[in-house]
Design an enzyme around this catalytic site. Sequence first.
Site, PDB file in Angstrom:
ATOM      1  N   PHE A  95       0.746  -1.261  -0.018  1.00 16.07           N
ATOM      2  CA  PHE A  95       0.063  -0.082   0.018  1.00 16.07           C
ATOM      3  C   PHE A  95       0.863   1.389  -0.021  1.00 16.07           C
ATOM      4  O   PHE A  95       1.373   1.678   1.028  1.00 16.07           O
ATOM      5  CB  PHE A  95      -1.065  -0.037   1.040  1.00 16.07           C
ATOM      6  CG  PHE A  95      -1.638  -1.260   1.380  1.00 16.07           C
ATOM      7  CD1 PHE A  95      -2.252  -2.147   0.403  1.00 16.07           C
ATOM      8  CD2 PHE A  95      -1.238  -2.055   2.655  1.00 16.07           C
ATOM      9  CE1 PHE A  95      -2.654  -3.364   0.737  1.00 16.07           C
ATOM     10  CE2 PHE A  95      -1.928  -3.212   2.632  1.00 16.07           C
ATOM     11  CZ  PHE A  95      -2.472  -3.998   1.854  1.00 16.07           C
ATOM     12  N   ASP A  97       2.325   4.398   0.592  1.00 14.98           N
ATOM     13  CA  ASP A  97       2.485   5.651   1.129  1.00 14.98           C
ATOM     14  C   ASP A  97       3.674   6.281   1.194  1.00 14.98           C
ATOM     15  O   ASP A  97       4.554   6.262   0.560  1.00 14.98           O
ATOM     16  CB  ASP A  97       1.643   5.336   2.318  1.00 14.98           C
ATOM     17  CG  ASP A  97       2.377   4.585   3.344  1.00 14.98           C
ATOM     18  OD1 ASP A  97       3.560   3.922   3.208  1.00 14.98           O
ATOM     19  OD2 ASP A  97       1.650   4.292   4.439  1.00 14.98           O
ATOM     20  N   ASP A 171       3.542  -5.660   3.780  1.00 16.73           N
ATOM     21  CA  ASP A 171       3.196  -4.324   4.187  1.00 16.73           C
ATOM     22  C   ASP A 171       2.529  -4.414   5.636  1.00 16.73           C
ATOM     23  O   ASP A 171       2.914  -3.422   6.252  1.00 16.73           O
ATOM     24  CB  ASP A 171       1.963  -3.827   3.300  1.00 16.73           C
ATOM     25  CG  ASP A 171       1.750  -2.429   3.333  1.00 16.73           C
ATOM     26  OD1 ASP A 171       1.219  -2.050   4.581  1.00 16.73           O
ATOM     27  OD2 ASP A 171       2.203  -1.518   2.610  1.00 16.73           O
TER      28      ASP A 171
END
Length: 198
Positions: A95, A97, A171
Amino acid sequence: MPMLQERHQALTEGGHVLLEHGGSFQSFISQAGNDARKMVELIVEKIPSYRDEATYEGKRIAFYKRAQILVADFWGMMEARGEGGVSNVDWLTMFADYRVPQALVYLGVLRYSDSLLQALKNGERMSSGDRREVEIRGCSIWSVELIKERLRELVRQKDGQACDVNSAIIDFYLWPFAKQHHKEMAHIPIHLTRCIYY
């Protein structure tokens, strides 16, 4: 609070979708069958604030961080309940970020160029879709894919069996690792991008 209007719009969009399905996320997501990829595609189609996309060298790049983490969280919840049933979870990437790239640099998986590192240390803000932001996120995704394949190979060599580790699980390890070790990695700057996508 920054981006208050955008946050309100994102909540409103999600709320409308839930209201159309009796307030049930499970009812909404069931339209995609049990396929993680179709779930992400459905979320992105129906809730515009989840369309985390950029143009890079003339091509559309789709990160869909929030949509993917929503599906991964749903998968995790279903697994915890013993209901399972979400297929194609291996399609999900990490994910992308700002915290996981920091952990990847700290662990020696990624290395920033001198100019990028200096820009980050100077606190330079990058707009969503900035080439550098796209490269940091994209290289983080690719790094986690390589970690996943290496872990699978190590398990095959050691145990002689397949390993079902996926990028979401990696993750789920790296993000809390970064939070727990934030003091040790404080010298590694995160990229600063103000957006609704992560």
